[in-house]
Design a protein around this motif. Structure first.
Motif, PDB file in Angstrom:
ATOM      1  N   THR A   1      38.893  66.196  30.700  1.00 19.22           N
ATOM      2  CA  THR A   1      40.420  65.733  32.041  1.00 19.22           C
ATOM      3  C   THR A   1      39.277  65.223  32.932  1.00 19.22           C
ATOM      4  O   THR A   1      40.136  64.736  33.935  1.00 19.22           O
ATOM      5  CB  THR A   1      40.490  66.565  31.838  1.00 19.22           C
ATOM      6  N   ALA A   2      38.273  64.833  33.034  1.00 24.00           N
ATOM      7  CA  ALA A   2      37.330  64.140  33.815  1.00 24.00           C
ATOM      8  C   ALA A   2      37.859  62.879  34.167  1.00 24.00           C
ATOM      9  O   ALA A   2      38.266  61.947  35.255  1.00 24.00           O
ATOM     10  CB  ALA A   2      36.046  64.389  33.694  1.00 24.00           C
TER      11      ALA A   2
ATOM     12  N   GLY B   1      33.422  65.039  37.943  1.00 25.23           N
ATOM     13  CA  GLY B   1      34.338  63.801  37.184  1.00 25.23           C
ATOM     14  C   GLY B   1      32.852  62.720  36.084  1.00 25.23           C
ATOM     15  O   GLY B   1      33.041  62.279  34.998  1.00 25.23           O
TER      16      GLY B   1
ATOM     17  N   HIS C   1      41.735  70.739  35.603  1.00 29.25           N
ATOM     18  CA  HIS C   1      40.202  70.573  35.296  1.00 29.25           C
ATOM     19  C   HIS C   1      39.389  71.610  35.109  1.00 29.25           C
ATOM     20  O   HIS C   1      39.093  71.468  34.075  1.00 29.25           O
ATOM     21  CB  HIS C   1      39.614  69.667  35.699  1.00 29.25           C
TER      22      HIS C   1
ATOM     23  N   GLY D   1      35.075  69.759  30.094  1.00 27.76           N
ATOM     24  CA  GLY D   1      35.200  69.014  31.378  1.00 27.76           C
ATOM     25  C   GLY D   1      35.681  68.035  31.034  1.00 27.76           C
ATOM     26  O   GLY D   1      36.030  67.114  31.941  1.00 27.76           O
TER      27      GLY D   1
ATOM     28  N   GLU E   1      40.387  73.765  31.892  1.00 26.10           N
ATOM     29  CA  GLU E   1      39.801  72.991  30.630  1.00 26.10           C
ATOM     30  C   GLU E   1      38.384  73.627  30.348  1.00 26.10           C
ATOM     31  O   GLU E   1      37.983  73.912  29.690  1.00 26.10           O
ATOM     32  CB  GLU E   1      39.058  71.740  30.300  1.00 26.10           C
TER      33      GLU E   1
ATOM     34  N   VAL F   1      40.516  63.934  36.824  1.00 27.34           N
ATOM     35  CA  VAL F   1      39.585  64.035  38.149  1.00 27.34           C
ATOM     36  C   VAL F   1      38.893  62.555  38.574  1.00 27.34           C
ATOM     37  O   VAL F   1      39.712  62.624  39.995  1.00 27.34           O
ATOM     38  CB  VAL F   1      37.749  64.593  37.406  1.00 27.34           C
TER      39      VAL F   1
ATOM     40  N   TRP G   1      41.934  70.200  40.298  1.00 29.49           N
ATOM     41  CA  TRP G   1      41.397  71.450  39.992  1.00 29.49           C
ATOM     42  C   TRP G   1      41.791  71.832  39.083  1.00 29.49           C
ATOM     43  O   TRP G   1      40.530  72.285  38.209  1.00 29.49           O
ATOM     44  CB  TRP G   1      40.677  71.342  41.155  1.00 29.49           C
TER      45      TRP G   1
END
Length: 168
Positions: A108-109, A89, A12, A105, A15, A113, A9
């Motif tokens: 990084t999803a 995500g 993520h 996001g 970002e 994630v 988290w």
């Protein structure tokens, strides 16, 4: 494994913290054109709001991770947070597809994630941990997210702006 939720988290949301306010301002004209019925003026996200909302959500994720660690992943809150995080995500990917470009996001999803959520669920299953139904998590996620943003709004609105010389 449970503390991995907080770590994933944090990566993520770093970002999101770095991009959300600036992206929202820059993307607003395009969003208003594509989705004219949305009250975008009420959804504007300042850096202060993003910072406070992310901090509040950090408290939720830290609590869920601690409960997950304490219970070996059996905590309903941990499992709900894990399910919500994984769905979150996927939502990021859908938002970027709908927007047809970068959204906060989305980097990084798919690399943090979703892989973490899949890995964590597999670990829980291999350890014989019974999974609580994801329905509650999916239902709770928008409520928690809304609560975090309402809290951030309450904490950041009405603040006096201080000029550079320190006077209000």
């Amino acid at each position: 494994m449970a503390w991995g939720l907080l770590a994933a988290w944090a990566v993520h949301d770093a970002e999101e913290l770095a991009t959300m306010a600036r992206w929202t301002r820059a993307a607003r004209p395009r969003l208003e054109e594509r989705f004219p019925r949305v009250p975008w003026e009420r959804i504007e996200v300042s850096q202060a709001h993003a910072s406070v909302a992310i901090g509040l959500m950090g408290g939720v994720m830290a609590t869920a991770s601690a409960l997950g660690a304490r219970t070996g992943g059996r905590s309903a809150m941990f499992q709900a947070a894990l399910a919500g995080f994984g769905v979150h995500g996927v939502v990021h990917l859908a938002q970027a597809a709908l927007f047809r470009g970068y959204t906060p996001g989305v980097v990084t999803a798919p690399v943090v994630v979703i892989p973490y959520a899949v890995w964590a669920w597999r670990r829980l299953r291999r350890a014989g941990v019974p999974a609580t139904g994801p329905g509650a998590a999916v239902a709770a996620f928008p409520l928690v997210l809304a609560g975090v943003h309402v809290g951030a709004h309450a904490l950041t609105s009405g603040r006096k702006k201080v000029r550079r010389d320190g006077r209000s």
